[in-house]
Design an enzyme around this catalytic site. Structure first.
Site, PDB file in Angstrom:
ATOM      1  N   GLY A 112     -27.739  39.460  46.504  1.00  0.00           N
ATOM      2  CA  GLY A 112     -28.879  39.630  47.593  1.00  0.00           C
ATOM      3  C   GLY A 112     -29.114  38.566  48.630  1.00  0.00           C
ATOM      4  O   GLY A 112     -29.891  38.725  49.490  1.00  0.00           O
ATOM      5  N   MET A 114     -26.482  38.551  51.134  1.00  0.00           N
ATOM      6  CA  MET A 114     -26.208  39.103  52.198  1.00  0.00           C
ATOM      7  C   MET A 114     -26.824  40.620  52.303  1.00  0.00           C
ATOM      8  O   MET A 114     -27.707  41.054  51.631  1.00  0.00           O
ATOM      9  CB  MET A 114     -24.609  39.188  52.374  1.00  0.00           C
ATOM     10  CG  MET A 114     -24.266  37.749  52.786  1.00  0.00           C
ATOM     11  SD  MET A 114     -22.285  37.921  52.290  1.00  0.00           S
ATOM     12  CE  MET A 114     -21.999  38.129  50.794  1.00  0.00           C
ATOM     13  N   SER A 794     -14.131  -1.455  34.303  1.00  0.00           N
ATOM     14  CA  SER A 794     -15.014  -0.474  34.581  1.00  0.00           C
ATOM     15  C   SER A 794     -15.715  -0.484  35.748  1.00  0.00           C
ATOM     16  O   SER A 794     -16.015  -1.333  36.352  1.00  0.00           O
ATOM     17  CB  SER A 794     -16.119  -0.774  33.388  1.00  0.00           C
ATOM     18  OG  SER A 794     -17.169   0.380  33.500  1.00  0.00           O
ATOM     19  N   CYS A 870     -18.720   3.387  34.711  1.00  0.00           N
ATOM     20  CA  CYS A 870     -19.944   3.372  34.164  1.00  0.00           C
ATOM     21  C   CYS A 870     -21.137   3.344  35.290  1.00  0.00           C
ATOM     22  O   CYS A 870     -22.269   3.349  34.792  1.00  0.00           O
ATOM     23  CB  CYS A 870     -20.107   2.071  33.345  1.00  0.00           C
ATOM     24  SG  CYS A 870     -20.077   0.507  34.225  1.00  0.00           S
ATOM     25  N   TYR A 890     -12.002   6.673  30.115  1.00  0.00           N
ATOM     26  CA  TYR A 890     -13.203   7.008  29.536  1.00  0.00           C
ATOM     27  C   TYR A 890     -14.215   7.153  30.736  1.00  0.00           C
ATOM     28  O   TYR A 890     -13.835   6.513  31.851  1.00  0.00           O
ATOM     29  CB  TYR A 890     -13.682   6.517  28.203  1.00  0.00           C
ATOM     30  CG  TYR A 890     -14.153   5.016  28.860  1.00  0.00           C
ATOM     31  CD1 TYR A 890     -15.490   4.757  29.469  1.00  0.00           C
ATOM     32  CD2 TYR A 890     -13.482   3.815  28.553  1.00  0.00           C
ATOM     33  CE1 TYR A 890     -15.905   3.390  29.546  1.00  0.00           C
ATOM     34  CE2 TYR A 890     -13.767   2.542  29.036  1.00  0.00           C
ATOM     35  CZ  TYR A 890     -15.067   2.438  29.530  1.00  0.00           C
ATOM     36  OH  TYR A 890     -15.534   1.066  30.067  1.00  0.00           O
TER      37      TYR A 890
HETATM   38  C1  PEP Z   1     -22.643   0.025  39.022  1.00  0.00           C
HETATM   39  O1  PEP Z   1     -22.857  -0.656  40.091  1.00  0.00           O
HETATM   40  O2  PEP Z   1     -22.165   1.248  39.182  1.00  0.00           O
HETATM   41  C2  PEP Z   1     -23.262  -0.100  37.763  1.00  0.00           C
HETATM   42  C3  PEP Z   1     -22.957   0.460  36.804  1.00  0.00           C
HETATM   43  O3  PEP Z   1     -23.948  -1.419  37.626  1.00  0.00           O
HETATM   44  P1  PEP Z   1     -25.552  -1.428  38.061  1.00  0.00           P
HETATM   45  O4  PEP Z   1     -26.156   0.018  38.398  1.00  0.00           O
HETATM   46  O5  PEP Z   1     -26.303  -1.916  36.878  1.00  0.00           O
HETATM   47  O6  PEP Z   1     -25.409  -2.247  39.152  1.00  0.00           O
END
Ligand code: PEP
Ligand code: MG
Length: 912
Positions: A112, A114, A794, A870, A890
């Site tokens: 929908g 276009m 990490s 992370c 990971y």
């Molecule tokens: C980051 O900086 O990506 C991290 C995981 O640490 P924080 O968010 O606690 O600074």
């Protein structure tokens, strides 16, 4: 589907009479609609003949100053001739006119978004031919007035309300409810009046030359590729803006020639629940747009069993053929002309997340697809729907059922009523949970739907665009609640005699279509209830589907999935969701509890090392207890614990608050001793005050300037590890130093940690690792030096993004949206200043390059260096794709993202 030999010069593809120039594999060239029609034609399904102008023409059109070039025009004419020959009708022929539809269709379906034009080829002469030929003047004039209406809206850009209002007035005057109740002479009159609108708005007569109509219509469809809603949709679903749309010109069949005609939309399985049963809606004596635009609420296909048994059987049969042929649930449009069934479109059907997973599981059982294909059919966002909250059946009983509509997209939503898209956006921006309630939603409302929690419409069926788009967006959606009358003048809705104002609470249940007045609390989804032990696994089909898809995913993924968790409870949830370790435990979160923050503050405010150590000793005991809990919950899985990171002011009262308090104490005449205590606190806070704390005394800088903090944390970790391992529980700590930019910083911290390890563990063997976060650009450049000392990396992509872009994490909200909405032309292409928020999805070209450098250089000096991520990006599917591609070990994300990450990691591994 065999790929046909490509003729790169070919721009127009014919289909008809069981033969087609293209086929289903050519979506890139023909668009989804064109490819589907070609494929259906070839497998012998009854499809009205026509031709598709390729998506390449759309690109040429835009390169050619928004004009269709002559060469294409002549190919179009050739194909028109072919079509005339095949149908035995003539384009513009006043005795036996060929009428066509002109429809858009890109490689990815954009329901929908276009434009479409039907009944093209009608003019003052052909309308008479059509009338005579069909012996149905009412139908012919109705088709003509619809054509003028659509053409004026799409091509001539005349406000469509002018026509709508005239039609409504006429119906009121004639005292009839539906368009079909207007007779031929009334419609003939209406056509004359419609033409007058056109004349007054454009200064010219309504175009009478069919070829002229066709050229303009094709150009208009190309132009609609760049209308506002199409752009919004593409952005939302990451559809590239340069692939263009195809245009299909197809001979018309009519669902509005009488009671033995009709039109409808079907899904080969239920797109809401995924149940294996035909799910279709239709209207008799109507044209396709009436169903998809949600103008009339269509009938359920089950009624067709009574009304048109033979056609019903044909539809069921066709649905089966389509599924068997395409190996997927199909969404098809059909028209019935004098009890003959024609298919006008087929495509892989949009479905709710719950349906996507169920259909994938069922099709594996039916041997229609493999497990690999099943995993690729379920998108990470689909799985989120299994975690959406629902209404508790007992709570529902306590609220008044206002009315019932058709359940169209699953989940439960409570929120304040917004009566139009703009209001929904405004209310949402203030943090209000919104339910958008409208008469019918048009694709123009897409931004309002995006801003709402749920969508409720008074009209429209479950196959309307509103329902289809709602399902795809994962919005709770109830449609066709016909008792609701929306009154925009008084900004309220009326259900029978009850009036509810905009801004009041309403609750909708997208599983059963019930609508309640009031704010029903939501409870955890079935999947979460099973995880929490509040529901038996066997009692929940949803849980079984959810876990089956994840079980299959685990077989295909290469990336390990960890979680960011600071307390044992979060870690336990994450393990139930399949986490294979903790990728980040932010130890500072352990200090924010009410009983600890005071000690933390005293530690920070201590004037001497001796004093500070007294407070650190108290924290040591608490932190040790936390780690014992965490190691026990993880039961031998790796556990990355990060040393204290944030700037110290985060633990202290705000400077401004203290100033205010002191002023108040002075006014109230508080004893001087107390005021002085506050004043010295303020003095220390001011001493610690930093203009840019994110780049100040934080991360490893804390542990270097105050080594006693690192000592305390390392001791807490090792003492906890020792205690837990004595209980025969395996421990696997990975101690992580934050914000390292130089190997010297890391080495300084590592020495302290090793010293404490020796002291606590003595001769006892506990395996542990010491590694670092990579979140400062310099660290990526010298990663080879750092990796000689660090056993793992990490990527802290939150800080890495902040430092690579030089955007403050806390202040970027002030400009990021403007950046994403503002366009600039670069090398002839219009692009946003920022395509995506880099704090949500890894900026592959910038931050991603730094990651690649860090990874490469790190591995150059330590082959078995373990590397993860992370930052928040660890739970974002696009970023997960990138992490897989560069070869991380990971990703780590919040507990509730773990299942999404498992699936995303499997899908990218399968696509490799
Ligand atoms: C980051 O900086 O990506 C991290 C995981 O640490 P924080 O968010 O606690 O600074
Ligand atoms: Mg960080």
């Amino acid at each position: 589907m065999a790929t046909k030999k490509k003729n790169l010069k070919k721009l127009v593809y014919f289909f008809g009479n069981k033969k087609a120039d293209g086929n289903g594999s050519m979506k890139e060239v023909l668009g989804g609609k064109g490819a589907g029609l070609a494929e259906m034609t070839e497998i012998g399904i009854n499809v009205p003949p026509g031709f598709t102008i390729s998506t390449n023409v759309c690109k040429i059109f835009y390169d050619n100053n928004k004009k269709t070039p002559r060469t294409v025009a002549s190919e179009i004419k050739e194909n028109l001739l072919k079509l005339e020959k095949l149908t035995g009708k003539g384009f513009g022929n006043s005795k036996n006119p060929l009428l066509v539809s002109v429809r858009s269709g890109a490689m990815f379906s954009m329901p929908g978004m276009m434009d479409t034009i039907l009944n093209l080829g009608l003019n003052d002469k052909t309308v008479l031919g059509l009338s005579k030929r069909t012996n149905n003047p009412r139908f012919a004039w109705d088709a003509y007035r619809r054509f003028i209406q659509m053409f004026s809206d799409v091509v001539l850009k005349i406000d469509k309300n002018l026509f709508e209002e005239m039609l409504e007035e006429l119906k009121a005057k004639k005292d009839v409810k539906h368009d079909i109740d207007l007779d031929d002479s009334t419609l003939k009159n209406l056509v004359q009046n419609y033409k007058k609108i056109v004349k007054s708005k454009t200064g010219s007569e309504f175009p009478q030359n069919p070829l002229d109509q066709l050229t303009k219509a094709i150009d208009a469809v190309f132009l609609s590729w760049n209308n506002k809603r199409a752009i919004f949709y593409r952005k939302k679903y990451n559809i590239p803006s340069d692939i263009g749309t195809g245009v299909t010109v197809q001979s018309m069949v009519f669902g509005n020639m009488g009671e033995d005609c009709g039109t409808g939309v079907g899904f080969t399985r239920d797109p809401l629940s995924g149940e294996k049963e035909l799910f279709a809606e239709y209207l008799l004596n109507a044209q396709g747009e009436d169903v998809v635009a949600g103008i009339r609420t269509p009938k359920n296909i089950k009624t067709m069993q009574r009304e048109m048994r033979k056609v019903h059987m044909q539809i069921e049969n066709t649905a089966k053929i389509l599924e068997r042929h395409f190996h997927d649930m199909q969404d098809f449009e059909f028209t019935i002309e004098n009890e003959s069934l024609y298919l006008l479109q087929t495509r892989s059907g949009k479905r709710s997340g719950i349906a996507a997973a169920k259909i994938a599981c069922d099709m594996v059982k039916e041997r229609l697809i493999t497990k690999e294909e099943a995993v690729l059919r379920v998108e990470p966002g689909h799985l989120e729907q299994f975690l959406f909250p629902i209404f508790n059946p007992d709570d529902k009983k306590k609220f008044e059922v206002l009315t019932k509509g058709l359940a169209a997209s699953p989940g439960a939503a409570s929120g304040r009523i917004a009566l139009d898209a703009q209001t929904a956006v405004e209310m949402n921006s203030k943090g209000t949970s919104v339910v958008l309630v409208t008469k019918e939603t048009s694709p123009d409302d897409i931004h309002g739907m995006a801003a709402s929690h749920g969508v409720l419409t008074a009209r429209g069926g479950r196959t309307s665009h509103a329902a289809v788009v709602g399902r795809q967006m994962g919005k709770v959606c109830v449609v066709g609640a016909e008792e609701i009358k929306v009154d925009l003048r008084t900004r309220s809705i009326k259900v029978r005699d009850k009036i509810i104002k905009e801004g009041d609470y309403i609750s909708i249940d997208g599983f059963d279509g019930n609508v309640y007045s009031g704010d029903i609390p939501v409870v955890a989804s079935e999947v979460i209830q099973v995880m929490q032990g509040n529901m038996k696994e066997r009692a929940s089909e949803r849980y079984s589907i959810f876990s089956t898809i994840l079980k299959w995913s685990d077989k295909f993924r290469r990336l390990k999935i960890r979680t960011n968790a600071d307390v044992p409870e979060d870690a336990e949830v994450a393990i139930k969701f399949g986490a294979e370790g903790i990728g980040l435990c932010r130890t500072e979160h352990m200090f924010f509890a009410e009983d600890r923050i005071k000690i933390m503050q005293e530690m920070i405010l201590a004037n001497s090392l001796k004093d500070r150590v007294v407070h650190l000793d108290k924290l040591l005991q608490m932190q040790k207890k936390d780690f014992i809990g965490l190691f026990t919950a993880m039961n031998g899985l790796p556990c990355t614990i990060r040393l204290l990171d944030p700037p110290l002011h985060e633990f202290l009262p705000k400077r401004e608050d203290l100033m205010l308090e002191i002023k108040e104490m002075e006014i109230q005449g508080t004893p001087l001793k107390e005021i002085n205590e506050k004043r010295s606190l303020l003095e220390r806070v001011e001493e610690l005050h930093e203009f840019n704390p994110m780049l100040g005394l934080r991360g490893c800088r804390l542990g270097i300037t105050m080594p006693e903090i690192t000592k305390m944390q390392a001791r807490a970790i090792f003492e906890a590890a020792l205690e837990v391992s004595k209980r025969k529980i395996k421990v696997n700590p990975e101690i992580m130093v934050p914000l390292v930019g130089m190997v010297s910083e890391f080495k300084f911290q590592k020495n302290i940690i090793q010293e404490i390890a020796k002291d606590v563990l003595g001769a006892k063997k506990i395996s542990y690792m010491i590694g670092t976060m990579i979140e400062v650009p310099r660290a990526t450049a010298v990663a080879n030096q750092i990796a000689k000392e660090a056993e793992f990396f990490s990527f802290g992509t939150n800080d890495l993004t902040q430092t690579v872009f030089a955007y403050s994490r806390d202040d970027s909200g002030k400009f990021i949206n403007t950046y994403m909405d503002t366009k600039v032309e670069i090398e002839g292409k219009s692009v946003e200043i920022l395509e995506k928020d880099p704090f949500t999805s890894i900026d592959v070209n910038g931050v991603g390059e730094f990651m690649k450098i860090g990874l490469e250089r790190g591995k150059s000096t330590r082959k078995n260096l373990k590397v993860g991520i992370c930052g928040e990006h660890g739970g974002d599917p696009n970023s997960i794709d990138f992490c897989h591609q560069i070869g991380l070990d990971y990703v780590s994300c919040s507990p509730f993202r773990v299942p999404i990450a498992r699936l995303a990691a499997a899908r990218i591994a399968l696509k490799d």
